[in-house]
Design a protein around this motif. Sequence first.
Motif, PDB file in Angstrom:
ATOM      1  N   PRO A 258      46.254  32.060  37.406  1.00  0.00           N
ATOM      2  CA  PRO A 258      45.786  32.485  38.723  1.00  0.00           C
ATOM      3  C   PRO A 258      45.462  33.968  38.797  1.00  0.00           C
ATOM      4  O   PRO A 258      44.562  34.361  39.551  1.00  0.00           O
ATOM      5  CB  PRO A 258      46.955  32.135  39.649  1.00  0.00           C
ATOM      6  N   ASP A 259      46.182  34.804  38.018  1.00  0.00           N
ATOM      7  CA  ASP A 259      45.897  36.236  38.091  1.00  0.00           C
ATOM      8  C   ASP A 259      44.480  36.533  37.629  1.00  0.00           C
ATOM      9  O   ASP A 259      43.765  37.336  38.234  1.00  0.00           O
ATOM     10  CB  ASP A 259      46.927  37.029  37.281  1.00  0.00           C
ATOM     11  N   VAL A 260      44.069  35.849  36.546  1.00  0.00           N
ATOM     12  CA  VAL A 260      42.711  36.043  36.048  1.00  0.00           C
ATOM     13  C   VAL A 260      41.703  35.572  37.102  1.00  0.00           C
ATOM     14  O   VAL A 260      40.740  36.271  37.425  1.00  0.00           O
ATOM     15  CB  VAL A 260      42.509  35.265  34.728  1.00  0.00           C
ATOM     16  N   ALA A 261      41.958  34.401  37.667  1.00  0.00           N
ATOM     17  CA  ALA A 261      41.014  33.849  38.645  1.00  0.00           C
ATOM     18  C   ALA A 261      40.928  34.732  39.882  1.00  0.00           C
ATOM     19  O   ALA A 261      39.853  34.963  40.425  1.00  0.00           O
ATOM     20  CB  ALA A 261      41.449  32.439  39.044  1.00  0.00           C
ATOM     21  N   ARG A 262      42.057  35.251  40.320  1.00  0.00           N
ATOM     22  CA  ARG A 262      42.028  36.095  41.503  1.00  0.00           C
ATOM     23  C   ARG A 262      41.229  37.364  41.235  1.00  0.00           C
ATOM     24  O   ARG A 262      40.452  37.811  42.060  1.00  0.00           O
ATOM     25  CB  ARG A 262      43.457  36.465  41.922  1.00  0.00           C
ATOM     26  N   ARG A 263      41.454  37.936  40.065  1.00  0.00           N
ATOM     27  CA  ARG A 263      40.722  39.148  39.723  1.00  0.00           C
ATOM     28  C   ARG A 263      39.223  38.871  39.654  1.00  0.00           C
ATOM     29  O   ARG A 263      38.415  39.594  40.225  1.00  0.00           O
ATOM     30  CB  ARG A 263      41.224  39.669  38.382  1.00  0.00           C
TER      31      ARG A 263
ATOM     32  N   PRO B 133      45.599  25.919  39.889  1.00  0.00           N
ATOM     33  CA  PRO B 133      46.070  27.290  40.123  1.00  0.00           C
ATOM     34  C   PRO B 133      44.934  28.297  40.300  1.00  0.00           C
ATOM     35  O   PRO B 133      45.035  29.211  41.116  1.00  0.00           O
ATOM     36  CB  PRO B 133      46.889  27.615  38.871  1.00  0.00           C
ATOM     37  N   THR B 134      43.840  28.132  39.538  1.00  0.00           N
ATOM     38  CA  THR B 134      42.738  29.076  39.691  1.00  0.00           C
ATOM     39  C   THR B 134      42.054  28.864  41.040  1.00  0.00           C
ATOM     40  O   THR B 134      41.619  29.816  41.689  1.00  0.00           O
ATOM     41  CB  THR B 134      41.710  28.936  38.553  1.00  0.00           C
ATOM     42  N   ALA B 135      41.972  27.603  41.481  1.00  0.00           N
ATOM     43  CA  ALA B 135      41.361  27.327  42.784  1.00  0.00           C
ATOM     44  C   ALA B 135      42.180  27.965  43.896  1.00  0.00           C
ATOM     45  O   ALA B 135      41.634  28.516  44.858  1.00  0.00           O
ATOM     46  CB  ALA B 135      41.248  25.818  43.001  1.00  0.00           C
ATOM     47  N   ILE B 136      43.498  27.902  43.770  1.00  0.00           N
ATOM     48  CA  ILE B 136      44.359  28.474  44.810  1.00  0.00           C
ATOM     49  C   ILE B 136      44.215  29.991  44.841  1.00  0.00           C
ATOM     50  O   ILE B 136      44.080  30.594  45.909  1.00  0.00           O
ATOM     51  CB  ILE B 136      45.820  28.068  44.548  1.00  0.00           C
ATOM     52  N   ALA B 137      44.210  30.615  43.670  1.00  0.00           N
ATOM     53  CA  ALA B 137      44.095  32.071  43.627  1.00  0.00           C
ATOM     54  C   ALA B 137      42.761  32.514  44.221  1.00  0.00           C
ATOM     55  O   ALA B 137      42.699  33.459  45.019  1.00  0.00           O
ATOM     56  CB  ALA B 137      44.234  32.554  42.187  1.00  0.00           C
ATOM     57  N   ALA B 138      41.685  31.822  43.833  1.00  0.00           N
ATOM     58  CA  ALA B 138      40.371  32.193  44.371  1.00  0.00           C
ATOM     59  C   ALA B 138      40.287  31.838  45.851  1.00  0.00           C
ATOM     60  O   ALA B 138      39.600  32.518  46.621  1.00  0.00           O
ATOM     61  CB  ALA B 138      39.273  31.490  43.583  1.00  0.00           C
TER      62      ALA B 138
ATOM     63  N   ALA C 179      57.371  43.937  35.731  1.00  0.00           N
ATOM     64  CA  ALA C 179      55.922  43.787  35.564  1.00  0.00           C
ATOM     65  C   ALA C 179      55.473  42.415  36.057  1.00  0.00           C
ATOM     66  O   ALA C 179      54.473  42.287  36.782  1.00  0.00           O
ATOM     67  CB  ALA C 179      55.543  43.981  34.095  1.00  0.00           C
ATOM     68  N   GLY C 180      56.234  41.374  35.686  1.00  0.00           N
ATOM     69  CA  GLY C 180      55.889  40.027  36.132  1.00  0.00           C
ATOM     70  C   GLY C 180      55.933  39.914  37.646  1.00  0.00           C
ATOM     71  O   GLY C 180      55.064  39.277  38.260  1.00  0.00           O
ATOM     72  N   ALA C 181      56.938  40.548  38.258  1.00  0.00           N
ATOM     73  CA  ALA C 181      57.072  40.478  39.710  1.00  0.00           C
ATOM     74  C   ALA C 181      55.874  41.128  40.399  1.00  0.00           C
ATOM     75  O   ALA C 181      55.335  40.593  41.376  1.00  0.00           O
ATOM     76  CB  ALA C 181      58.365  41.162  40.142  1.00  0.00           C
ATOM     77  N   VAL C 182      55.432  42.272  39.856  1.00  0.00           N
ATOM     78  CA  VAL C 182      54.286  42.952  40.461  1.00  0.00           C
ATOM     79  C   VAL C 182      53.040  42.069  40.358  1.00  0.00           C
ATOM     80  O   VAL C 182      52.268  41.943  41.319  1.00  0.00           O
ATOM     81  CB  VAL C 182      54.057  44.318  39.780  1.00  0.00           C
ATOM     82  N   LEU C 183      52.874  41.439  39.200  1.00  0.00           N
ATOM     83  CA  LEU C 183      51.711  40.553  39.051  1.00  0.00           C
ATOM     84  C   LEU C 183      51.781  39.412  40.069  1.00  0.00           C
ATOM     85  O   LEU C 183      50.791  39.075  40.727  1.00  0.00           O
ATOM     86  CB  LEU C 183      51.634  39.987  37.640  1.00  0.00           C
ATOM     87  N   ALA C 184      52.972  38.817  40.205  1.00  0.00           N
ATOM     88  CA  ALA C 184      53.126  37.699  41.138  1.00  0.00           C
ATOM     89  C   ALA C 184      52.815  38.141  42.562  1.00  0.00           C
ATOM     90  O   ALA C 184      52.097  37.458  43.303  1.00  0.00           O
ATOM     91  CB  ALA C 184      54.547  37.141  41.048  1.00  0.00           C
ATOM     92  N   GLN C 185      53.330  39.299  42.943  1.00  0.00           N
ATOM     93  CA  GLN C 185      53.152  39.740  44.327  1.00  0.00           C
ATOM     94  C   GLN C 185      51.714  40.128  44.626  1.00  0.00           C
ATOM     95  O   GLN C 185      51.225  39.910  45.733  1.00  0.00           O
ATOM     96  CB  GLN C 185      54.086  40.924  44.606  1.00  0.00           C
ATOM     97  N   THR C 186      51.015  40.698  43.636  1.00  0.00           N
ATOM     98  CA  THR C 186      49.641  41.070  43.908  1.00  0.00           C
ATOM     99  C   THR C 186      48.700  39.867  43.788  1.00  0.00           C
ATOM    100  O   THR C 186      47.656  39.849  44.415  1.00  0.00           O
ATOM    101  CB  THR C 186      49.163  42.203  42.971  1.00  0.00           C
ATOM    102  N   THR C 187      49.074  38.877  42.981  1.00  0.00           N
ATOM    103  CA  THR C 187      48.231  37.687  42.859  1.00  0.00           C
ATOM    104  C   THR C 187      48.555  36.669  43.950  1.00  0.00           C
ATOM    105  O   THR C 187      47.704  35.934  44.406  1.00  0.00           O
ATOM    106  CB  THR C 187      48.429  37.025  41.474  1.00  0.00           C
ATOM    107  N   GLN C 188      49.806  36.619  44.344  1.00  0.00           N
ATOM    108  CA  GLN C 188      50.315  35.708  45.365  1.00  0.00           C
ATOM    109  C   GLN C 188      50.252  34.240  44.962  1.00  0.00           C
ATOM    110  O   GLN C 188      50.298  33.354  45.808  1.00  0.00           O
ATOM    111  CB  GLN C 188      49.603  35.941  46.706  1.00  0.00           C
ATOM    112  N   VAL C 189      50.100  33.986  43.689  1.00  0.00           N
ATOM    113  CA  VAL C 189      50.314  32.646  43.134  1.00  0.00           C
ATOM    114  C   VAL C 189      51.002  32.888  41.791  1.00  0.00           C
ATOM    115  O   VAL C 189      50.679  33.853  41.111  1.00  0.00           O
ATOM    116  CB  VAL C 189      49.008  31.889  42.814  1.00  0.00           C
ATOM    117  N   VAL C 190      51.928  32.029  41.429  1.00  0.00           N
ATOM    118  CA  VAL C 190      52.500  32.111  40.091  1.00  0.00           C
ATOM    119  C   VAL C 190      52.236  30.782  39.408  1.00  0.00           C
ATOM    120  O   VAL C 190      52.488  29.736  39.991  1.00  0.00           O
ATOM    121  CB  VAL C 190      54.023  32.356  40.123  1.00  0.00           C
TER     122      VAL C 190
END
Lengths: 251, 386, 311, 286
Positions: free
Chosen positions: B75-80, B101-106, C218-229
Motif C-alpha cells: 500500500p505504501d507504494v500505491a499511495r505514493r 491493499p493497493t486499491a485501499i491506499a489509492a 520507521a515502520g510506524a512512520v510508514l504505517a501512519q503516513t500511508t494509513q494502511v498496513v
Amino acid sequence: MSPTLLETKRLSKCFGVLRAVDDVSITIPEGARYALIGPNGAGKTTLVSMLSGALSSTSGDITFAGVDLTSAPMHIRVRHGLARTYQITSLFPRLTVREQVALAVFERDGMGWKWLAPRNRMTAQYEEASCLLDLVKLGADADLPVGGLPYGKQRLLEIALGLAARPRLLLLDEPAAGIPSTQSAELFEVIDALPASTAILFIEHDMDLVFRFAKKIIVLMNGQVFMEGTPSEIAGNASVRQIYLGEGGHD
Amino acid sequence: MQASFRTVVCLAAVLTAVAARADDLKIGLIAPFSGSETAGLEMDNGIKAFFKLHGDVVAGRKVIVISRDAPTPAPDVARRLAQELVTRDKVDVLAGHLFTPTAIAAGQVSTQSKTPMLIMNAATSGILAKFPYTARASFTVAQTTAPLARWVAKNGMKRVFTIVADYAPGIDSENAFQREFVEAGGTMTGSIRVPLDTIDFASYIRRIQDSETGGVFAFLPAPDQAKNFIKAFRDAGLDKKGVKLVVEGGMLQPQITATLDDDAIGIISSQHYSEDHQSQENMAFVEAYKSVSGNRIPTYISVGAFDAMNMLYKAVEAQAGKLDPVKSVEIWRNMKLESPRGPVSFDPQTRDIVQNIYIRRLERKNGILTNVEFETYDAVKDNGKQ
Amino acid sequence: MTRRLAAAACILAPLCYAIALPDYLVFGSQILVMALLAISLDLLVGYAGIATLGHAAFFGAGAYVAGLLSVHGWGEPLTGVLVAACAAGALGIPIGLLTARSGTLARLMITLGIAVLLYETANRAAGITGGADGLQGMEVWPLLGVFDFDLAGKIGFAYAWCTFVLGFILARFVVKSPFGLSLEAIRDNPLRAAGIGIPVKGRLTAAFVISAAIAGAAGAVLAQTTQVVALNVLSVQLSADVLVILIFGGIGRIYGGLIGAALYMGAHHWMSGLSPVYWQFWLGLVLIACAFLAPSGIMGLMAPRAGGRDT
Amino acid sequence: MQFIGVLLDGIAYASLLFIISAGLSITMGLMQFANLAHGAFAMVGGYACVYGMNALGIPYLAMLPLAFLIAGVFGLVLELALYRRLYEASHLTQVLFTVGVLNVSAASAVFLFGAGSQPIHLPPYLQGQISFLDANISTFRLFTVVLVVAMAVVLASIVQLTRFGAQLRCAVDNRRAAIGMGINVDRLMTIAFTFGSALAGLGGALGVQLLGLDPSFAFKYLVYFLLVVVVGGAGSFVGPLLAALIVGILDTASRYYAPETGSFTLYLLMVALLVMFPNGLYGRAR
C-alpha cells in the motif's frame, strides 16, 4: 607465603576418551610469577583455556580470590580479575591500537553498557590506555589500525590488552611465540616490570626465559601435574631433566 | 550525489510531462507490470482494445494513460504512486489495482484529493464503502463463488470439500461457498486453506481422497497453484472415481488453461466473464483485444479495464468533457452497460457492480481449452459482507 | 570536524530535496523511512557484524503495532511511534538471544525463518490484521494535535524527516559510545571480545533491541503516513531490499543507509517510471556494476574507511 | 495405506530440492561464495526445456540432458566472466552482485518468454499414477526420484572415486592446504560451478512440472535452496541430501496430517535445527 589467589581442585577436561587435562590441583598465590611448562600436548593451553573460561571443564573446581568461578563465562572471570592473552595473536584488526586498549579499560570500569555517552569525552580511560601503551612501548603506534602492525608489536599489544583489565592474575600463553629471541627477552623484561599486584602465570618453551623470570615452575605431563617447584628444584630434578628437558623441549 | 539524483528525477519528470497536454484526459493506471504478474499488461491491452473500438478522444479530450508499476500488494507504494499521479501528473482519474491493499491506499488518495477512481480488479467485498469517489468495474470473489455453490447443490452434489488459498480472497470464497452450499442443503466434507507458497499438492489430494467426498471446490488463483492442483487432481484419478471438480473462474484464466492438457476438460467453473461469451459486444471486444495484444486471449482483468473505460467515457460525455467526482459517481451508481461479459448494472446503495454469473465447462473449442458458458445466474449482487 | 559536517549534511540534505522536488514529498518521506530502516540495519550488519535477512520483522511489527493502535482508537502519532518502537525492541530480545551464538549463514536463515513465521502469523490472524487485504480503518490524528496529514505529503515529509533525524542522531550516539566500540570488537573477533570482559551475548542482544526499536519506529512512520498496513512490511522481499540498499550505500558508516536509500530508490523510481516492465533489468545491472566498481558501496567511493576490507 | 504414498511424495519433492541445491552447496563450501542467484540456472534449464519442447518439438527426455548442458554452459560463461572476480570480495558484495543477477534474470525471462507461468506437456507415459506397495504415486514423481537417485549415485562416485573428487574434498576441507599441495583451486571452482549450474538446470527442467516456472522462479525458491544447503551444511552432498529429505518429507507429511499448520512446521523446524546445529547437520565449524 602470600595468600592464595587461584586454586583448582581436581580439574579435568576430556575430549572424547582423551583426558587432555587430568586431575590438576594447583594453587597460585597473589603476586606470583609462575611458569607452566611441559612437552607439546601436555595440556598447557587447555588448562589456561579452562582457567580463562574459553573451555568448560569436565570436572573439578576453580576458585579465584575466594569465589567459585568453575562455570562462570569468560567475561565474568575477567571482571573478577582473571585475564589472559593468546598464543596465536588474536586482536581486533579494524580498531586502532589505542581504541582496543581503551575498550578493555571501558569494560573493566563497567562502562561497556553506556550506549549514549560519547566515548571521546572519556579522557580518563583514553589516558589510561595511553599509559598502558607506553608501558609496553607502543605509545608511538597508538593511532594506527592493528591490522597493519608488525607481529612483535602485536604481541606487546596482547599484553597491554591483558593488563587493561587490571587483572589480579594474568595468564600469558606463550607471549613470545613467533618473535625473534632477542625481542622475546625484551618482552619478558616488560612482563617482569609489571606491578607486583598482578600475578602472572605464563606458558613458555624457552627454558632460559623460564628460569630467568619464573619464581616457581609447574611441569605438566600428559595432562597431569608432574612436578612443581622453584627453578632450581626443577633444574635439579633428574626425572624432569630426563623426561622433559632431555627431550630438548625447544620448538 | 544528491544533485545527480535530482537531475535524474527531474529528467524523468520531463520525459513523462512532454507526452501530455493540459486539456488531455489523463488516467493514472496503477498495476503490476514487472515480474511474473501479467495483470498490468492485461489492463493495458483492455484499454487499448477500448481505444480501438471507441477511439482515444472523448468529448473532445484526448485520453492519455500514465502507467505506474505496483508489482506487489504494497500500500505504501500505491499511495505514493497515486499521490504523485494526482498532484504532479494531475491525472483526472485513478484506475487499475490488481490487489486490494493497493486499491485501499489509492482510495484514500482519491478521497482526500476528490479524484474519481475506477477499480479494474481488486475483488474484496465492501471496500468501496469508505471511498465516496470510487466505483468498481470488476467483481467480488463472493459474488462469483456463491452461484456456483447453488448450482452444485442443485445438480446433485451433496458432499463437497473446499480447498482455498490461505489469504483474504481465498477465505472470502471459502465462506461464500460454504454459506450458500450449506443453506442449499449440502454437507461439507472438509476444508483446507493452503499456504500461498504451496507448490506440491500431493498431500492435500490424499486428504481429499480420504474424505470420500463427492465433489471439490477450489479457489487457488495463483497460476502455479492452479495448474499444479488441477494436474495433481487428475493424476490421482479422482475424476475417474466420480469426484467432481468445481472452481472459481480465476483458476481457469487463459494463461492457466494454456498449461493444461485434455484431461482437464470438463472442469466446471463460475465467473462473470468468458472469452467465449456469445454476444456481439464480446466478439467485437475479443477481436479488438487480439489485434492490439499480439493475438492474446482477453481475461476477466482486461474486461474490467475495458468496462472501466466505458464507464469513464460515459461519465465524461454526460458532463460534456468534465469529470466532477460527485457527479461521476452519481452517474456510475445508476449506470447500465452492455458489456462484453453481458448486462451490467450497479447497486445504487453500495455502488458495487451487479452482473450475470455464468457456470462454464472447460472444453476444447477451435483447438483451445475454453470455458464454455452453459448456465446463467442473472444480475447477481455481491453478498460478501452482510 | 569533517565528520560533523557530514552528519549535518545528512540531516540537511532531505530539506534540500524537499525544496528542490516539492512534488515528490511522499516519495521523499518513503526514502527517509527506508534510510532509517537501513541505518538501523547498519548497526547490526556494519557495526555488530550480524548479517540478517529478517529485518522486516521489526519494521513490520512496528508498522502493525502503530496501525492497530490507531484502528482501535488511539491515533496519536508520536505515542504510536514510541509504543511501536518499544514493541519492536521487545521482539529484538528473543531474536537476539536465539542468534547470538550462530555463524553468519545460520544467522541469516534463522532471522529469515522468524520473519517468515511472523509474516504467516499476520496473514493467518486476519481478524486482527486484515490478512492479505491489509489493515484498514486507520484514523491518524493530526500531528501534535495541529497538523493534519495532507495529500501532498508536506506534514508527512516533515514527520518522517524528524523521525529520521532523531533515529540518525541516536544511531550516531550509539556507534560513538563505548557500547558501540564493543560491538565493533565483537564483529572483529567475538572470542577475544569475551576475553577482555565483554559479555558478547548480552551486547549482541542489546544491539538487536536498539536496532529493532529504530526499525519499528520507521515502520510506524510508514504505517501512519500511508494509513494502511499490508503484509509486505513483513516480507522477505523487504528484508532483502533493505540489505541491498545498505550494501549499495556502504556498510559500517551510518551515512550509507541514507545514500543507499536515496540512490537505490531514486534509480528504481526513475527506471520503473520509464519502463514499468523491464526496470528490474537495468536496476540489476546497476547492482552488478556496483559490486565490481564500488565493492564497499557508494560511500566507499567517497570516503574509504581505514582498516581494510569489509566482511 | 496413505503413509507410504505420503513418504514417496515427500521423497520426490526432496529429490528436486536436492538436485537444484547440490551445486549451491559446493560453491558455498568451496569458495564461501553466497550465490543467491543459483536458482537462475535452474530457470535457464526450465526455460530451455519448455522452449525446446513447445517451439522446436524436441521430446521431453531429450530436453533433460540438453537443459543440463545449456545451464552448464551458462554457468561456465558467467563463472569465467563475472563470478570468479568476486571470490575474494566480501560476502556482502557477493550478495549485491547476485541480487543484481537475480533481477537481470527475471527481467530477461519476461523479455524473452513473457510474464506468465510456462506450460509444459509431459509425454503420456509420464502422466497418471501407478500403484507401488499398495500406495498410489504419480508416475512422474517416481521418474523424478529414480532420475535423481541415479544422478546422486553418479555424484557420489565422482566425489569418492575420482581424482577430481579427491581434490574437491581436500579443497573444501582446507583451501589453503589444497593450494599448498598444488591443487588448482580456481580451475576446480570453475568445474564445480559449471557442474553445479548444470545440475540446477536439470532440476529446473524436471521442476517445471512440480514447481512451475515463471520469471520470479529464482527469487521464489531461493529460500528453499538456501534452507537445504544451510540446514544440511555447505560443502557436502550428504548434508543437503539429508536436509532435502527432512524438508521434503516433513513438509509433505505435515500438509497431509496437519494441514492447518500451514508453512509453520517447515520454518519452525528450520529455526530449531539451526539453533541446535549452527553449522548445519553435516557442516564443520568455520
